[in-house]
Design a protein around this motif. Sequence first.
Motif, PDB file in Angstrom:
ATOM      1  N   MET A 132       0.798  -1.225   0.000  1.00  0.00           N
ATOM      2  CA  MET A 132       0.000   0.000   0.000  1.00  0.00           C
ATOM      3  C   MET A 132       0.831   1.276   0.000  1.00  0.00           C
ATOM      4  O   MET A 132       0.394   2.291  -0.522  1.00  0.00           O
ATOM      5  CB  MET A 132      -0.967   0.015   1.189  1.00  0.00           C
ATOM      6  N   ARG A 133       2.016   1.237   0.579  1.00  0.00           N
ATOM      7  CA  ARG A 133       2.825   2.453   0.659  1.00  0.00           C
ATOM      8  C   ARG A 133       3.053   3.051  -0.736  1.00  0.00           C
ATOM      9  O   ARG A 133       2.821   4.228  -0.954  1.00  0.00           O
ATOM     10  CB  ARG A 133       4.139   2.141   1.342  1.00  0.00           C
ATOM     11  N   ALA A 134       3.473   2.212  -1.676  1.00  0.00           N
ATOM     12  CA  ALA A 134       3.723   2.692  -3.043  1.00  0.00           C
ATOM     13  C   ALA A 134       2.428   3.143  -3.716  1.00  0.00           C
ATOM     14  O   ALA A 134       2.406   4.153  -4.424  1.00  0.00           O
ATOM     15  CB  ALA A 134       4.397   1.607  -3.867  1.00  0.00           C
ATOM     16  N   ARG A 135       1.335   2.408  -3.483  1.00  0.00           N
ATOM     17  CA  ARG A 135       0.052   2.780  -4.089  1.00  0.00           C
ATOM     18  C   ARG A 135      -0.439   4.124  -3.563  1.00  0.00           C
ATOM     19  O   ARG A 135      -0.922   4.968  -4.327  1.00  0.00           O
ATOM     20  CB  ARG A 135      -0.977   1.683  -3.822  1.00  0.00           C
ATOM     21  N   ILE A 136      -0.299   4.335  -2.280  1.00  0.00           N
ATOM     22  CA  ILE A 136      -0.729   5.596  -1.683  1.00  0.00           C
ATOM     23  C   ILE A 136       0.128   6.751  -2.205  1.00  0.00           C
ATOM     24  O   ILE A 136      -0.384   7.813  -2.551  1.00  0.00           O
ATOM     25  CB  ILE A 136      -0.712   5.509  -0.143  1.00  0.00           C
ATOM     26  N   ARG A 137       1.422   6.537  -2.299  1.00  0.00           N
ATOM     27  CA  ARG A 137       2.310   7.579  -2.838  1.00  0.00           C
ATOM     28  C   ARG A 137       1.914   7.935  -4.272  1.00  0.00           C
ATOM     29  O   ARG A 137       1.875   9.110  -4.647  1.00  0.00           O
ATOM     30  CB  ARG A 137       3.769   7.126  -2.790  1.00  0.00           C
ATOM     31  N   ALA A 138       1.596   6.912  -5.080  1.00  0.00           N
ATOM     32  CA  ALA A 138       1.188   7.170  -6.472  1.00  0.00           C
ATOM     33  C   ALA A 138      -0.131   7.938  -6.519  1.00  0.00           C
ATOM     34  O   ALA A 138      -0.279   8.885  -7.306  1.00  0.00           O
ATOM     35  CB  ALA A 138       1.065   5.856  -7.241  1.00  0.00           C
ATOM     36  N   LEU A 139      -1.100   7.553  -5.673  1.00  0.00           N
ATOM     37  CA  LEU A 139      -2.382   8.266  -5.635  1.00  0.00           C
ATOM     38  C   LEU A 139      -2.192   9.715  -5.180  1.00  0.00           C
ATOM     39  O   LEU A 139      -2.825  10.631  -5.712  1.00  0.00           O
ATOM     40  CB  LEU A 139      -3.374   7.538  -4.725  1.00  0.00           C
ATOM     41  N   LEU A 140      -1.331   9.919  -4.203  1.00  0.00           N
ATOM     42  CA  LEU A 140      -1.046  11.282  -3.754  1.00  0.00           C
ATOM     43  C   LEU A 140      -0.414  12.096  -4.879  1.00  0.00           C
ATOM     44  O   LEU A 140      -0.773  13.259  -5.086  1.00  0.00           O
ATOM     45  CB  LEU A 140      -0.108  11.259  -2.548  1.00  0.00           C
TER      46      LEU A 140
END
Length: 173
Positions: A132-140
């Motif tokens: 999730m860390r990478a996914r959240i960074r991409a969404l941000l």
Amino acid sequence: MDRIAIIGCGGSGKSTVARELARILDAPLTHLDALYYDENWTPLPTAEFAAQQEKLVTRDRWIIEGNYAGTLPIRLAAADTVIFLDLPATACLRGILQRRRRYRGGQHPADGVYDRITWNFLRYILGNRRTMRARIRALLHDHGPHVRLITLTSRHHANRFIDHTRRAIQPGT
């Protein structure tokens, strides 16, 4: 901080941080689990869940806590602040066990959390930081480049943030 999205792994303390901030800032709080699930733990249809969030984010002030990555872009686009509780899996597991002891299972009416521990949920927690860390960074990056990102990596860090916010808003406390 007028429009705050709080995200993080299950058991990371999203609801606790959200409740404290809502009290300190006198801001309306929405727990996405309470919005998404009814009293029988039946989820809202995806379009209706998204539409309700679209309506919530039009308000001048709000705190919305919960993940739901599929609708996170709605909150990110309107938020001015994102609080990301990026705690280790062990801390999240401890938080879930504490919640289980406190509420003895079942659904919590105040925040909508349904306290059930399944193997899938445990796997989600154990792999959350990795996936999730990478996914959240991409969404941000895609939907919230304007937001102030506050990343809290421990319960101690979260408590210090709450205390700092309280002192800034309510001097002398």
